[in-house]
Write an enzyme that holds these catalytic residues in place. Structure first.
Site, PDB file in Angstrom:
ATOM      1  N   ARG A 166      45.719  28.475  84.924  1.00 28.83           N
ATOM      2  CA  ARG A 166      44.498  28.205  84.173  1.00 28.83           C
ATOM      3  C   ARG A 166      44.780  27.379  82.920  1.00 28.83           C
ATOM      4  NH1 ARG A 166      41.823  33.852  83.194  1.00 28.83           N
ATOM      5  NH2 ARG A 166      40.393  32.519  81.998  1.00 28.83           N
TER       6      ARG A 166
ATOM      7  N   ASP B  62      44.322  38.169  87.983  1.00 25.00           N
ATOM      8  CA  ASP B  62      43.613  38.591  86.775  1.00 25.00           C
ATOM      9  C   ASP B  62      42.126  38.789  87.049  1.00 25.00           C
ATOM     10  OD1 ASP B  62      45.946  38.448  85.248  1.00 25.00           O
ATOM     11  OD2 ASP B  62      45.624  36.324  84.797  1.00 25.00           O
TER      12      ASP B  62
ATOM     13  N   TYR C  45      48.599  28.885  94.653  1.00 29.67           N
ATOM     14  CA  TYR C  45      47.215  28.988  94.176  1.00 29.67           C
ATOM     15  C   TYR C  45      46.503  27.678  94.470  1.00 29.67           C
ATOM     16  CZ  TYR C  45      48.234  33.150  91.301  1.00 29.67           C
ATOM     17  OH  TYR C  45      48.569  34.402  90.865  1.00 29.67           O
TER      18      TYR C  45
ATOM     19  N   ARG D 114      50.008  39.753  91.469  1.00 29.46           N
ATOM     20  CA  ARG D 114      48.834  40.303  90.782  1.00 29.46           C
ATOM     21  C   ARG D 114      47.897  39.182  90.348  1.00 29.46           C
ATOM     22  NH1 ARG D 114      53.010  43.516  88.507  1.00 29.46           N
ATOM     23  NH2 ARG D 114      53.040  42.218  86.631  1.00 29.46           N
TER      24      ARG D 114
END
Length: 275
Positions: A207, A62, A120, A60
């Protein structure tokens, strides 16, 4: 459309820009990537009395986070060739979401549980001037970044650790212990690419790490500080959560037996330029 007697499992490779959506997971307002994809699949199949097609994703994302290769799978009685799935579903998707490929898979394949790791990449603009054409598609540091210092700090996070210092308060993961196998930082002109790979990630983990790496790169802290943040196991000692704008999900890695298309961080820049 031809109907088979049995359900077929189909896997799609999906790319999308995340700035217009409330993340991946379906919500009541319908403003998520999952909602748009399931709606497009429903319109493409257009079967009378057919239940809504529900998709399962590899990971998932964001609000505001993009994807270069989000894997999803679903079960359907339809028998269509791969290109038909790609062109047919894309017809009903917004311009900033696209199916890149489709492939039938055995019924025991699950895009989440079969993933060996997840990847990522964070794309960061190192410039005194904010991005314009790349707005919402790259992060930004207005102070010059020392990439060597950032990499020295990043190396301290490799391996299996308790990543509580980089965990959002809303995180629902059962354990903060994750195994970070890759955190590689390179510069291409004014762009800095930060590649992440781990068995799994906590909510906002990338992040939150990026906020600390940028602080080190700007000279606010020495690289050793990141090791202290990690060992503290407290979100209070880390830097603020960095912008979602430059974060891209590259999908999972899978065993060769599944024969799935792969993608690398090196494909990110041309993909952005062409999309």
């Amino acid at each position: 459309m031809e109907l088979g007697r049995h359900l077929h499992r189909i896997v799609l490779g999906l790319s999308y820009r995340g700035e217009s959506y409330h993340g991946w997971q379906s919500q009541s307002d319908g403003k998520t990537v999952q909602d748009h994809l399931e709606s497009a699949l429903g319109r493409f199949s257009a079967l009378e009395n057919s239940p809504r097609i529900a998709v399962h994703c590899a990971g998932r994302t964001d609000t505001g986070v993009h994807a270069l290769q989000q894997l999803v799978h679903f079960d359907t009685p339809l028998q269509r060739d791969n290109n038909s799935w790609v062109r047919g579903v894309n017809r009903y998707l917004p311009d900033d979401i696209a199916v890149r490929w489709a492939q039938p898979m055995p019924a025991d394949f699950h895009c989440r549980s079969a993933a060996l790791s997840r990847r990522y990449v964070y794309l960061l603009l190192d410039s005194p001037v904010r991005p314009s054409l790349g707005a919402q598609r790259v992060g930004w540091s207005h102070r010059p970044l020392d990439v060597a210092a950032m990499q020295a700090a990043a190396d301290l996070l490799l391996g299996q650790h308790d990543f509580s210092s980089f965990r959002a308060s809303a995180c629902q993961a059962l354990s903060p212990i994750k195994h970070l196998t890759r955190l590689h930082i390179t510069r291409q002109g004014s762009l800095v690419l930060c590649e992440f790979e781990a068995n799994a990630f906590l909510h906002h983990m990338v992040r939150n790490i990026m906020g600390c790496l940028v602080a080190v790169g700007q000279g606010a802290y020495a690289p050793e500080w990141l090791g202290q943040v990690l060992n503290a196991q407290s979100r209070k000692v880390a830097a603020p959560t960095f912008s979602a704008a430059g974060l891209y999900f590259l999908g999972g890695t899978y065993a060769p037996q599944w024969n799935l298309p792969d993608i690398s961080a090196g494909e990110l820049l041309p993909h952005i330029l062409l999309s």
